[in-house]
Scaffold this active site. Structure first.
Site, short mmCIF file in Angstrom:
data_model
loop_
_atom_site.label_atom_id
_atom_site.label_comp_id
_atom_site.label_asym_id
_atom_site.label_seq_id
_atom_site.Cartn_x
_atom_site.Cartn_y
_atom_site.Cartn_z
CE LYS A 35 82.07 87.57 155.24
NZ LYS A 35 81.99 88.96 154.79
CB CYS A 53 76.33 93.43 151.64
SG CYS A 53 75.99 92.05 152.78
CG ASN A 54 74.56 89.36 146.88
OD1 ASN A 54 73.82 89.33 145.90
ND2 ASN A 54 75.86 89.57 146.76
CB THR A 55 73.61 88.56 153.49
OG1 THR A 55 74.44 87.61 152.82
CG2 THR A 55 72.78 87.83 154.53
CB ALA A 56 72.86 94.02 153.43
CB CYS A 97 78.40 85.96 148.54
SG CYS A 97 79.40 86.61 149.91
NE ARG A 125 76.36 91.70 156.63
CZ ARG A 125 77.63 91.84 157.02
NH1 ARG A 125 77.92 92.39 158.19
NH2 ARG A 125 78.63 91.42 156.26
CB THR A 144 75.92 84.07 153.11
OG1 THR A 144 74.69 84.80 152.98
CG2 THR A 144 77.10 84.98 152.79
#
Length: 233
Positions: free
Chosen positions: A168, A84-87, A198, A50, A128
């Site tokens: 990750k 998922c925060n970025t999503a 995140c 993302r 992120t």
């Protein structure tokens, strides 16, 4: 009568999805297995990155996320969560792709801050680079009279991104040390509270953070609480 069914759009990343499910169980009032919330998880770790999509014209993750939303929709879910925060940069597109309500992770975090520490106005954001660039936290925090500070000005030396990469890669102990140092840097810059923005950060840091005296909020935890409230009242 069937219990309400929660759909989880996961795999971004796998450890974050597992952490969210553990927090969902922890926040559900239950004395036996049958008291817990029924859920279906669609986990696709192959979803394109993302942050790369936001920052560097990387591969678009929306088609992969749309497939997951369609799967959960067809499964008959009553509520959807995306740990998922970025999503959430694509939240409007994802929410428009289904008639099922989708809990917004940032709204859940800010609601928790309002309940627990309404006087905290400067938030250190551990997220992120893609989430920071997207502005999703800054927008909602600003609407509540708060400001966000972050460490993206450090570029490749940003310890938040280094810690996320360590998670990750499976180096959880190393990630814990790196991310704890990031909290200390944010406090030194004036943060009155910290948001683990995140879900990979959420997977390795406790609330409150070990060795640092400061209010902290975990986005995965806030999302789990919001889901329980929506499904259980």
């Amino acid at each position: 009568m069937m219990s309400p069914l929660l759909g989880v759009l996961g795999g971004m990343g796998p450890a974050a999805t597992a952490d969210f499910l553990a927090k969902l169980a922890a926040h559900t009032p239950a004395t036996r297995d049958q008291d817990h919330i029924a859920s279906i998880v669609y986990s696709d770790p192959a979803t394109p990155d993302r942050s790369d999509a936001i920052l560097a014209d990387g591969e678009d993750p929306l088609p992969a996320m749309f497939r997951g939303i369609a799967f959960l929709d067809e499964a008959g879910c009553d509520l959807l969560a995306i740990p998922c925060n970025t999503a959430h940069h694509w939240y409007d597109d994802l929410a428009a792709a289904t008639t099922v309500p989708v809990v917004h992770i940032v709204d859940a975090v800010v609601a928790q801050i309002e309940r627990e520490a309404p006087d905290v106005t400067t938030i250190g954001l551990m997220a992120t680079d893609g989430t920071v660039r997207s502005g999703i936290y800054q927008k909602v925090l600003s609407q509540s009279g708060r400001t966000a500070i972050d460490l993206t000005d450090l570029g490749p030396d940003n310890p938040v991104m280094a810690g996320i990469r360590a998670v990750k890669a499976g180096s959880l102990d190393g990630a814990h040390a790196i991310l704890t140092n990031a909290i200390r840097e944010l406090v030194a810059r004036g943060a009155q509270g910290i948001v683990y923005g995140c879900t990979d950060v959420s997977a390795v840091l406790d609330i409150p953070p070990e060795g640092v005296e400061i209010n902290a909020w975990d986005a995965a935890d806030a999302l789990a609480i919001a889901c329980v409230k929506r499904l259980r009242g």
